[in-house]
Design a protein around this motif. Structure first.
Motif, PDB file in Angstrom:
ATOM      1  N   ASP A 197       9.500  56.131 -22.186  1.00 48.97           N
ATOM      2  CA  ASP A 197       9.382  54.851 -23.460  1.00 48.97           C
ATOM      3  C   ASP A 197       8.840  55.379 -24.720  1.00 48.97           C
ATOM      4  OD1 ASP A 197      11.598  53.671 -22.474  1.00 48.97           O
ATOM      5  OD2 ASP A 197      10.010  52.181 -21.928  1.00 48.97           O
ATOM      6  N   VAL A 245       2.157  52.061 -18.391  1.00 50.18           N
ATOM      7  CA  VAL A 245       2.501  53.025 -17.627  1.00 50.18           C
ATOM      8  C   VAL A 245       1.401  52.887 -16.525  1.00 50.18           C
ATOM      9  CG1 VAL A 245       1.908  55.226 -17.685  1.00 50.18           C
ATOM     10  CG2 VAL A 245       3.730  54.202 -19.204  1.00 50.18           C
ATOM     11  N   ASN A 270       3.614  49.735 -24.114  1.00 47.06           N
ATOM     12  CA  ASN A 270       4.304  50.810 -23.291  1.00 47.06           C
ATOM     13  C   ASN A 270       3.417  51.249 -22.266  1.00 47.06           C
ATOM     14  OD1 ASN A 270       6.828  50.856 -23.020  1.00 47.06           O
ATOM     15  ND2 ASN A 270       7.832  51.674 -24.749  1.00 47.06           N
ATOM     16  N   LYS A 284       1.670  49.785 -14.037  1.00 42.49           N
ATOM     17  CA  LYS A 284       2.584  50.030 -12.805  1.00 42.49           C
ATOM     18  C   LYS A 284       2.378  50.823 -12.415  1.00 42.49           C
ATOM     19  CE  LYS A 284       6.160  50.006 -15.784  1.00 42.49           C
ATOM     20  NZ  LYS A 284       7.754  49.848 -16.487  1.00 42.49           N
ATOM     21  N   LEU A 285       1.611  51.960 -12.483  1.00 43.88           N
ATOM     22  CA  LEU A 285       1.376  53.296 -11.505  1.00 43.88           C
ATOM     23  C   LEU A 285       0.219  53.323 -10.231  1.00 43.88           C
ATOM     24  CD1 LEU A 285       2.554  56.159 -11.224  1.00 43.88           C
ATOM     25  CD2 LEU A 285       0.781  56.870 -13.231  1.00 43.88           C
ATOM     26  N   ASP A 314       9.615  53.305 -12.041  1.00 47.56           N
ATOM     27  CA  ASP A 314       9.629  51.785 -13.607  1.00 47.56           C
ATOM     28  C   ASP A 314       7.768  52.627 -14.874  1.00 47.56           C
ATOM     29  OD1 ASP A 314      10.736  50.263 -14.504  1.00 47.56           O
ATOM     30  OD2 ASP A 314       9.522  47.987 -13.681  1.00 47.56           O
ATOM     31  N   ALA A 315       6.985  53.524 -14.120  1.00 47.96           N
ATOM     32  CA  ALA A 315       6.144  53.654 -14.824  1.00 47.96           C
ATOM     33  C   ALA A 315       6.270  54.975 -15.528  1.00 47.96           C
ATOM     34  CB  ALA A 315       4.635  54.111 -13.810  1.00 47.96           C
ATOM     35  N   MET A 316       7.144  55.517 -14.624  1.00 41.51           N
ATOM     36  CA  MET A 316       8.050  56.999 -15.254  1.00 41.51           C
ATOM     37  C   MET A 316       8.206  56.672 -15.797  1.00 41.51           C
ATOM     38  SD  MET A 316       8.376  59.048 -11.863  1.00 41.51           S
ATOM     39  CE  MET A 316       9.244  60.182 -12.109  1.00 41.51           C
ATOM     40  N   GLU A 317       9.597  55.872 -16.134  1.00 36.68           N
ATOM     41  CA  GLU A 317      10.552  55.258 -17.101  1.00 36.68           C
ATOM     42  C   GLU A 317      10.017  54.502 -18.647  1.00 36.68           C
ATOM     43  OE1 GLU A 317      13.002  53.895 -19.455  1.00 36.68           O
ATOM     44  OE2 GLU A 317      12.347  52.814 -18.855  1.00 36.68           O
ATOM     45  N   SER A 318       8.685  54.200 -17.853  1.00 39.53           N
ATOM     46  CA  SER A 318       7.828  53.728 -19.191  1.00 39.53           C
ATOM     47  C   SER A 318       6.812  55.035 -20.156  1.00 39.53           C
ATOM     48  CB  SER A 318       6.783  52.199 -19.338  1.00 39.53           C
ATOM     49  OG  SER A 318       7.316  51.418 -18.721  1.00 39.53           O
ATOM     50  N   ALA A 319       6.475  55.806 -19.164  1.00 36.42           N
ATOM     51  CA  ALA A 319       6.371  56.924 -19.666  1.00 36.42           C
ATOM     52  C   ALA A 319       7.113  57.847 -21.247  1.00 36.42           C
ATOM     53  CB  ALA A 319       5.878  58.162 -19.220  1.00 36.42           C
ATOM     54  N   ASP A 345      13.983  49.307 -19.130  1.00 39.64           N
ATOM     55  CA  ASP A 345      12.997  48.810 -18.335  1.00 39.64           C
ATOM     56  C   ASP A 345      12.225  47.599 -17.710  1.00 39.64           C
ATOM     57  OD1 ASP A 345      10.147  50.088 -17.850  1.00 39.64           O
ATOM     58  OD2 ASP A 345       9.307  50.473 -19.676  1.00 39.64           O
TER      59      ASP A 345
END
Length: 296
Positions: A55, A30, A26, A33-34, A48-53, A162
């Protein structure tokens, strides 16, 4: 018959490795994707990047839950600290639901504000992300199933959510690029749809965690194994009642054993200890067993 599970020490170590691997994956995603989202003008990728962060944070909560849950029983916690694992699963579920709500609000804002279509290269990034996260989801699910961990099961759904948001973003961006002007917000609509899926998964995980905290009955196959182990002890005529509770990676059993009513108290007590020892020495990771003797 349910599959045998690893012993407690190896199960805990296996779970911790799965969580740390998820954190590493992750952390890499992050950044990828960011940067891709900002350069490629895709809010779906940024979301998506926020969701991985998130995670990463949830995985650290799971890690803490596993570590705390493995602490032995003490004077203040006679049944051990296993419930910390279910609490960690609850925290992950709540974070999933909160993330879905937050991302949904931002997606609506992006839909209402005109913007440029995402860059084509973002599709390649999304394909890589979907593959990586689905692999992690399946790996974590396999570990969770083998060691019977609710918190790692929740973590596996975090990975899958994700993958779902990335797949939705791929579809949305593809539509935006293929259809041209007027469809720039397609990836935002895709992100909004993914939020619904994430929230649904969060609710499912939350329900499972609450069920564990409320001592929901274990799978019938586990009860059958407990009954079989107890019945195999010499002197046991039958099982009158069997109740099983889950404490993290451990089980606690409350069983009423039927014996010959003419036996002495001493012999009945001896049989009860033999039943308890047989259960604790089995592959079911039974932490403790309360054995009550009943006359047959």
């Amino acid at each position: 018959m349910a599959d045998a599970v690893p012993d407690l020490e190896s199960a805990n170590a296996k779970g911790l490795r799965a969580v740390l691997l998820g954190v590493l994956v992750n952390a890499i995603l992050v950044g990828v994707k960011l940067v891709s989202g900002v350069l490629g003008n895709s809010y779906a990728l940024i979301a998506d990047a926020m969701e991985s962060a998130l995670d990463i944070l949830s995985s650290l909560i799971v890690y803490s839950g596993l570590r705390i849950g493995n602490i032995p029983a003490d004077e203040n916690h006679p049944y051990g600290h296993g419930k910390a694992e279910a609490l960690a699963a609850m925290a992950v579920a709540i974070s999933l639901i909160a993330a879905a709500i937050g991302l949904a609000i931002q997606s609506v804002r992006e839909i209402l504000v005109p913007h440029h279509a995402p860059a084509p290269f973002t599709l390649i990034v999304l394909v890589v992300v979907v593959i990586a996260k689905e692999i992690m989801a399946r790996y974590a699910h396999g570990v969770a199933t083998s060691i019977q961990s609710s918190s790692i099961q929740a973590d596996s759904w975090h990975h899958r959510s994700d993958a779902l948001t990335s797949a939705a973003a791929f579809i949305g961006i593809s539509v935006a690029l293929a259809m041209g002007k007027g469809y720039e917000s397609a990836d935002d609509w895709a992100a909004l749809l993914a939020c619904v899926i994430i929230a649904f998964n969060g609710m499912q995980i939350l329900r499972a965690a609450i069920a564990e905290i409320m001592d929901k009955a274990q799978h019938p196959e586990i009860e059958q194994q407990v009954r079989a182990i107890a019945t195999a002890v010499p002197g046991v005529v039958g099982i009158e009642q069997c109740r099983i509770r889950k404490y993290g990676l451990r089980l606690v059993v409350d069983v009423h054993v039927e014996v010959d009513g003419n036996l002495t108290v001493a012999r009945g007590h001896e049989i009860a200890h033999q039943v308890k020892d047989a259960l604790r020495e089995s592959s079911l990771r039974i932490e403790d067993a309360l054995v009550h003797i009943e006359p047959a």
